[in-house]
Enzyme design. Structure first.
Site, PDB file in Angstrom:
ATOM      1  N   HIS A  61      -4.478   9.037   1.733  1.00  0.00           N
ATOM      2  CA  HIS A  61      -3.252   8.243   1.558  1.00  0.00           C
ATOM      3  C   HIS A  61      -2.415   8.328   2.830  1.00  0.00           C
ATOM      4  O   HIS A  61      -1.547   9.191   2.973  1.00  0.00           O
ATOM      5  CB  HIS A  61      -2.457   8.780   0.368  1.00  0.00           C
ATOM      6  CG  HIS A  61      -1.325   7.902  -0.063  1.00  0.00           C
ATOM      7  ND1 HIS A  61      -1.241   7.356  -1.319  1.00  0.00           N
ATOM      8  CD2 HIS A  61      -0.228   7.470   0.591  1.00  0.00           C
ATOM      9  CE1 HIS A  61      -0.143   6.636  -1.424  1.00  0.00           C
ATOM     10  NE2 HIS A  61       0.501   6.697  -0.256  1.00  0.00           N
ATOM     11  N   HIS A  63      -0.282   5.910   5.914  1.00  0.00           N
ATOM     12  CA  HIS A  63       0.263   4.630   6.377  1.00  0.00           C
ATOM     13  C   HIS A  63      -0.094   4.477   7.858  1.00  0.00           C
ATOM     14  O   HIS A  63       0.737   4.695   8.742  1.00  0.00           O
ATOM     15  CB  HIS A  63       1.768   4.580   6.133  1.00  0.00           C
ATOM     16  CG  HIS A  63       2.113   4.595   4.673  1.00  0.00           C
ATOM     17  ND1 HIS A  63       2.193   3.450   3.919  1.00  0.00           N
ATOM     18  CD2 HIS A  63       2.346   5.628   3.823  1.00  0.00           C
ATOM     19  CE1 HIS A  63       2.491   3.763   2.671  1.00  0.00           C
ATOM     20  NE2 HIS A  63       2.575   5.082   2.579  1.00  0.00           N
ATOM     21  N   LYS A 155      -4.528  -0.913  -3.838  1.00  0.00           N
ATOM     22  CA  LYS A 155      -3.258  -0.178  -3.925  1.00  0.00           C
ATOM     23  C   LYS A 155      -2.239  -1.007  -4.700  1.00  0.00           C
ATOM     24  O   LYS A 155      -2.160  -2.223  -4.538  1.00  0.00           O
ATOM     25  CB  LYS A 155      -2.733   0.089  -2.503  1.00  0.00           C
ATOM     26  CG  LYS A 155      -1.248   0.468  -2.390  1.00  0.00           C
ATOM     27  CD  LYS A 155      -0.992   1.899  -2.791  1.00  0.00           C
ATOM     28  CE  LYS A 155       0.506   2.247  -2.700  1.00  0.00           C
ATOM     29  NZ  LYS A 155       0.993   2.349  -1.328  1.00  0.00           N
ATOM     30  N   HIS A 194       0.910   4.046  -6.679  1.00  0.00           N
ATOM     31  CA  HIS A 194       2.126   4.733  -6.240  1.00  0.00           C
ATOM     32  C   HIS A 194       3.017   4.961  -7.454  1.00  0.00           C
ATOM     33  O   HIS A 194       3.347   4.026  -8.180  1.00  0.00           O
ATOM     34  CB  HIS A 194       2.856   3.862  -5.211  1.00  0.00           C
ATOM     35  CG  HIS A 194       4.290   4.247  -5.001  1.00  0.00           C
ATOM     36  ND1 HIS A 194       4.702   5.032  -3.949  1.00  0.00           N
ATOM     37  CD2 HIS A 194       5.413   3.939  -5.711  1.00  0.00           C
ATOM     38  CE1 HIS A 194       6.011   5.197  -4.030  1.00  0.00           C
ATOM     39  NE2 HIS A 194       6.472   4.543  -5.081  1.00  0.00           N
ATOM     40  N   HIS A 223       1.560  10.779  -5.636  1.00  0.00           N
ATOM     41  CA  HIS A 223       2.919  11.354  -5.583  1.00  0.00           C
ATOM     42  C   HIS A 223       3.270  12.012  -6.921  1.00  0.00           C
ATOM     43  O   HIS A 223       4.435  12.055  -7.315  1.00  0.00           O
ATOM     44  CB  HIS A 223       3.976  10.294  -5.239  1.00  0.00           C
ATOM     45  CG  HIS A 223       3.631   9.389  -4.109  1.00  0.00           C
ATOM     46  ND1 HIS A 223       3.067   9.852  -2.936  1.00  0.00           N
ATOM     47  CD2 HIS A 223       3.767   8.042  -3.958  1.00  0.00           C
ATOM     48  CE1 HIS A 223       2.873   8.826  -2.113  1.00  0.00           C
ATOM     49  NE2 HIS A 223       3.286   7.721  -2.720  1.00  0.00           N
ATOM     50  N   ASP A 284       0.451  11.300   2.712  1.00  0.00           N
ATOM     51  CA  ASP A 284       1.371  10.162   2.795  1.00  0.00           C
ATOM     52  C   ASP A 284       1.891  10.028   4.223  1.00  0.00           C
ATOM     53  O   ASP A 284       3.002   9.549   4.457  1.00  0.00           O
ATOM     54  CB  ASP A 284       2.532  10.312   1.809  1.00  0.00           C
ATOM     55  CG  ASP A 284       3.274   9.007   1.533  1.00  0.00           C
ATOM     56  OD1 ASP A 284       2.695   7.926   1.791  1.00  0.00           O
ATOM     57  OD2 ASP A 284       4.428   9.063   1.079  1.00  0.00           O
TER      58      ASP A 284
END
Length: 389
Positions: A61, A63, A155, A194, A223, A284
């Protein structure tokens, strides 16, 4: 042509003792008590002197092209750099989009995934994002997963004021499409969900698996340790046979009020007799860490790093008194299984990719090898991304 790692104390992640490991063409080709270098041409011999060797971390996970943007264009976080990942021990990475699906695009994420692959680490991605109908590269979720090699799943977002507030029926249709694509393409086809701070938490997911025929294993709620309520529901999800993903940077000691430290959550799962083989940990990384007030107005923002993976690995060992084998699983073998990558990733075994870390006595990273190439040596990045200085 060949690299011979000698006298390494190997955790595969199961402890297998002091071994020699022969690497060729990016693969582990032999693991034995003793391997002679005499008959091998062009061989690089590295004596580990009984230092600890573990599989490289799989971060599911990240970005990769940045995230954020909740506070205007200037709050868009930057792209991840190759050495940001390798210095943190990440040898396999999976990119995805976040809140911003307007100035960030799956096409750009695909380009970044291909770039990192060229630069030497294994890179994949999830299509989609917060928006529903979800953005895709082709004309559908199914075609993205089936026909685009790095795309392994989908996602979306739930229980968050920034999500598109999908209905249970919409979630079921998306999950079904991703699942069929996974079956056809031989990929995991799972849907990363998410999970936000809303009191609804897992409720839509529990309703979905109750009303539909989609198996619980199709979802990766992430999360899960961000609130105590989510953590409690996450344990119920585990009891029912589902996967959960913990965020290593979510830490009450670092200002994440009301959250559960990843290492503590994992230990509690073991104490409760839950199936921790379905608990994964991701960073993340390069995502934004927005701070909202009681009216959900943005009052601050930071960027998530990658070092929290190693921090939580150490905490599981030094604070929670878990073994190295136990602490490794949610960072290596478990995500490999969850992401459909276990045929080549997640463990030290003949035929697997030569992705491994050499640790110092204090469990800091001395060397990072990805596909048999040394990216980090003595804690210093030897290979950098194209535009890194």
């Amino acid at each position: 042509m060949f690299t011979l790692i000698k006298n390494a104390n190997v955790y595969a992640p199961t402890a297998i003792g002091i071994k020699d490991i022969l690497v060729a063409a990016g693969k582990i080709v032999k693991i034995e008590n003793h391997i002679s270098a005499d008959a091998l041409p062009d061989i690089d011999v590295i004596d580990m002197q009984e230092k600890t060797l573990i599989p490289g971390f799989i971060d599911g996970h990240v970005h990769l092209i940045g995230g954020g943007g909740e506070g205007g264009f200037h709050t868009r976080t930057p792209e991840a750099l190759l050495s940001d990942l390798t210095l943190a021990g990440i040898t396999t990475v999976v990119g995805l989009l976040g809140t911003d699906g307007a100035t960030r695009h799956s096409e750009s994420l695909f380009a970044k995934v291909k770039a990192l692959t060229t630069e030497g680490i294994s890179s994949y991605m999830f299509t989609g994002g917060y928006k529903i109908p979800t953005n895709t590269i082709t004309d559908s979720i199914q075609n993205d997963i089936i026909f685009i090699d790095p795309v392994i799943g989908l996602k979306t977002a739930l229980s968050d004021h920034r999500s598109s507030q999908p209905t249970v029926d919409e979630l079921a249709r998306m999950a079904s499409e991703a699942r069929i694509a996974g079956l056809v393409s031989g990929k995991c086809g799972r849907i990363v969900v998410h999970m936000g701070n809303s009191p609804k938490g897992f409720d839509p997911l529990f309703e979905l698996i109750e009303k539909s025929d989609i198996p619980i294993s199709q979802f990766i709620p992430t999360h899960v340790n961000r609130t105590k309520h989510l953590a409690e529901q996450g344990m119920e999800w585990l009891k029912k046979g589902g996967y959960i993903d913990l965020t290593s940077g979510v830490d009450p000691d670092l200002g994440a009020r009301g959250s559960i430290k990843t290492s503590s959550f994992f230990k509690q799962c073991k104490i409760n007799g839950l199936d921790t083989s379905k608990v994964c940990i991701s960073s993340d990384g390069n995502g934004s860490i927005p701070v909202f007030d009681e009216n959900r107005a943005l009052v601050g923002i930071e960027v998530a790093g990658f070092g929290s993976l190693l921090d939580q690995f150490k905490a599981m060992i030094h604070i929670e008194n878990l073994s190295i084998t136990e602490a490794l699983a949610p960072l290596t073998l478990s995500p490999a299984n969850m992401l459909g990558l276990a045929s080549t990733k997640g463990s030290i075994a003949v035929g697997k990719d030569a992705d491994f870390l050499i640790l110092n006595e204090d469990l800091s990273i001395e060397h990072t090898f990805a596909k048999g190439i040394c990216h980090v040596k003595a804690g210093i990045a030897q290979i950098k991304g194209t535009f890194e200085k």
